[in-house]
Write a protein that holds these residues in place. Structure first.
Motif, short mmCIF file in Angstrom:
data_model
loop_
_atom_site.label_atom_id
_atom_site.label_comp_id
_atom_site.label_asym_id
_atom_site.label_seq_id
_atom_site.Cartn_x
_atom_site.Cartn_y
_atom_site.Cartn_z
N LEU A 176 1.01 -1.20 0.10
CA LEU A 176 -0.01 0.05 0.01
C LEU A 176 1.05 1.29 0.06
O LEU A 176 0.61 2.38 -0.85
N ILE A 177 1.72 1.43 0.89
CA ILE A 177 2.72 2.44 0.80
C ILE A 177 3.53 2.56 -0.33
O ILE A 177 3.79 3.80 -1.00
N VAL A 178 4.07 1.40 -0.87
CA VAL A 178 4.90 1.59 -2.03
C VAL A 178 4.21 2.10 -3.45
O VAL A 178 4.53 2.93 -4.05
N ALA A 179 2.99 1.62 -3.28
CA ALA A 179 2.20 2.09 -4.57
C ALA A 179 1.76 3.52 -4.36
O ALA A 179 1.68 4.48 -5.40
N ILE A 182 4.84 5.52 -5.56
CA ILE A 182 5.12 5.45 -7.04
C ILE A 182 4.04 6.40 -7.53
O ILE A 182 4.61 7.24 -8.57
N GLN A 183 3.00 6.31 -7.09
CA GLN A 183 1.99 7.10 -7.94
C GLN A 183 2.09 8.73 -7.83
O GLN A 183 2.04 9.36 -8.52
N VAL A 184 2.46 9.13 -6.41
CA VAL A 184 2.76 10.51 -6.35
C VAL A 184 4.02 11.04 -6.87
O VAL A 184 3.97 12.17 -7.42
N HIS A 237 1.50 -6.09 -8.47
CA HIS A 237 1.08 -5.33 -7.39
C HIS A 237 -0.26 -5.07 -7.60
O HIS A 237 -0.82 -4.74 -6.38
N HIS A 238 -1.03 -5.27 -8.77
CA HIS A 238 -2.49 -5.21 -8.53
C HIS A 238 -2.91 -6.30 -7.81
O HIS A 238 -4.07 -6.11 -7.12
N LYS A 239 -2.39 -7.45 -7.84
CA LYS A 239 -2.64 -8.53 -7.07
C LYS A 239 -2.47 -8.23 -5.56
O LYS A 239 -3.56 -8.41 -4.78
N ASP A 240 -1.56 -7.47 -5.10
CA ASP A 240 -1.32 -7.17 -3.67
C ASP A 240 -2.40 -6.21 -3.11
O ASP A 240 -2.68 -6.34 -2.13
N LEU A 241 -2.58 -5.12 -4.19
CA LEU A 241 -3.52 -4.22 -3.71
C LEU A 241 -4.93 -4.83 -3.53
O LEU A 241 -5.51 -4.43 -2.66
N GLY A 242 -5.24 -5.67 -4.44
CA GLY A 242 -6.42 -6.68 -3.84
C GLY A 242 -6.34 -7.25 -2.62
O GLY A 242 -7.46 -7.31 -2.02
N ALA A 259 -7.84 2.43 -2.20
CA ALA A 259 -8.95 2.06 -3.05
C ALA A 259 -8.55 2.54 -4.19
O ALA A 259 -8.78 2.28 -5.33
N VAL A 260 -8.20 3.91 -4.12
CA VAL A 260 -7.86 4.62 -5.41
C VAL A 260 -6.83 4.13 -5.99
O VAL A 260 -6.74 3.95 -7.36
N LEU A 261 -5.75 3.82 -5.41
CA LEU A 261 -4.55 3.21 -5.91
C LEU A 261 -4.76 1.62 -6.70
O LEU A 261 -4.18 1.49 -7.57
N ALA A 262 -5.65 1.17 -5.84
CA ALA A 262 -6.24 -0.41 -6.59
C ALA A 262 -6.78 -0.12 -7.85
O ALA A 262 -6.63 -0.84 -8.93
N GLN A 263 -7.70 0.92 -8.04
CA GLN A 263 -8.25 1.17 -9.25
C GLN A 263 -7.35 1.68 -10.27
O GLN A 263 -7.20 1.61 -11.58
N LEU A 264 -6.33 2.62 -9.94
CA LEU A 264 -5.11 2.82 -10.92
C LEU A 264 -4.42 1.92 -11.41
O LEU A 264 -4.01 1.90 -12.55
N MET A 265 -4.23 0.97 -10.49
CA MET A 265 -3.41 -0.07 -10.96
C MET A 265 -4.22 -1.07 -11.92
O MET A 265 -3.57 -1.44 -13.04
N ALA A 266 -5.74 -1.09 -11.50
CA ALA A 266 -6.30 -2.03 -12.43
C ALA A 266 -6.26 -1.35 -13.97
O ALA A 266 -6.38 -1.82 -14.74
N SER A 267 -6.54 -0.11 -13.95
CA SER A 267 -6.42 0.88 -15.15
C SER A 267 -5.27 0.62 -15.92
O SER A 267 -5.34 0.45 -16.95
N ALA A 268 -4.04 0.57 -14.93
CA ALA A 268 -2.91 0.30 -15.88
C ALA A 268 -2.74 -1.03 -16.73
O ALA A 268 -2.42 -1.16 -17.72
N ARG A 269 -3.33 -2.10 -16.05
CA ARG A 269 -3.56 -3.47 -16.48
C ARG A 269 -4.37 -3.49 -17.72
O ARG A 269 -4.17 -4.05 -18.62
#
Length: 294
Positions: A176-179, A182-184, A237-242, A259-269
């Motif tokens: 969670l912290i790493v994601a 990376i995003q910011v 990382h998508h799996k881990d945020l899940g 939750a937002v990070l999980a959606q952004l990771m899903a969008s990347a996929r």
């Protein structure tokens, strides 16, 4: 020194197995893709033709595979650890999986006369290659002490964080912290580029202040270079945020940014970036900003 069956010789597992071999352990490696055993063999280790072959000869089984079903398969399938290993075998699961799955598997392992710890790692490919991983360990104090010489051969920060499942819980928080970092960082670099700032100079000065982080040190240049060869894939990382969002819900904990990070990771996929390094979240910020540099 131990005889270690190392199951899973991917981006992380291969250098970890090599470090264990170089530390004086006898390492027998197995990977679904046989060519992944080459580095271990070059270091003096052995390649097995099957997981069962590696496990049968070992007193320690190390596992580094992608997800909960993969770990379950290594342990419970015909020819797997529960079916093949000698009583008393120490199982070290370096994978990042669901805490509840880990707890269940550890209970099964104990019932069958095995010892098991969950020991997920952080540090990415660079940490694995440099034996500088952070390892968060769940299990009994006795099993942690038994595994410590092996953990010390691949990690720099090795900490016992509680009973079985605790290591996976801490790893979920880590992801969670790493994601978020990376995003910011990606957002900051897109912002800087929009103003024509010397981004290399900006990253240097940011790294010397409170904004500095391991993520900035390891990922900023990849973003500047648009070079996203995987050290840790967006798919994983998508799996881990899940895992962390599901576990948070079960605990009644609110993690809105997660939750937002999980959606952004899903969008990347969804945009075809799943095989890229997780620093490839940068491409999503570019897309949202209409500044795609492809």
């Amino acid at each position: 020194m131990s005889t270690i069956a190392f199951i899973g010789l991917g981006i992380m597992g291969s250098p970890m197995a090599v470090h264990l071999q170089n530390a004086g352990h006898k390492v027998i490696g197995y990977n679904h893709t046989p060519d992944r055993t080459a580095d271990l063999v070059a270091a003096g280790g052995t390649a097995a033709d099957s997981a069962a072959e590696a496990i049968a000869a070992a007193d320690v089984v190390a596992i580094m595979v992608p997800d909960s079903p993969d770990v379950t398969s290594v342990l419970t399938d015909e020819g797997g650890v529960f079916d093949t290993a000698a009583a008393g075998t120490l199982i070290i699961d370096f994978s990042s999986i669901r805490p509840d799955v880990t707890t269940t598997l550890a209970e099964q392992a104990t019932d069958k006369g095995f010892r098991m710890i969950d020991a997920p790692v952080s540090g990415g490919e660079a940490g694995a290659k440099n034996a500088a991983l952070s390892i968060m360990v769940g299990g009994t104090a006795e099993d942690f002490e038994a595994a410590k010489p092996i953990l010390d051969a691949v990690g720099k920060t090795v900490v016992h964080v509680g009973p079985n499942g605790s290591g996976q819980t801490v790893k979920a928080a880590n992801q969670l912290i790493v994601a978020a970092n990376i995003q910011v960082l990606a957002e900051a670099i897109v912002f800087l580029e929009a103003y024509g700032v010397d981004t290399a100079a900006a990253v240097e000065v940011l790294g010397g202040g409170l904004a500095g982080s391991a993520v900035l040190n390891q990922k900023a240049q990849k973003m500047l270079d648009r070079s996203f060869d995987p050290g840790f894939r967006i798919d994983l990382h998508h799996k881990d945020l899940g895992i962390v969002t599901s576990a948070a819900r079960e605990a009644g904990v609110v993690i809105p940014l997660g939750a937002v990070l999980a959606q952004l990771m899903a969008s990347a996929r969804a945009n075809g970036d799943g095989g890229l390094d997780h620093s490839g979240l940068f491409r999503g910020v570019e897309r949202l900003s209409g500044r795609t540099s492809e």
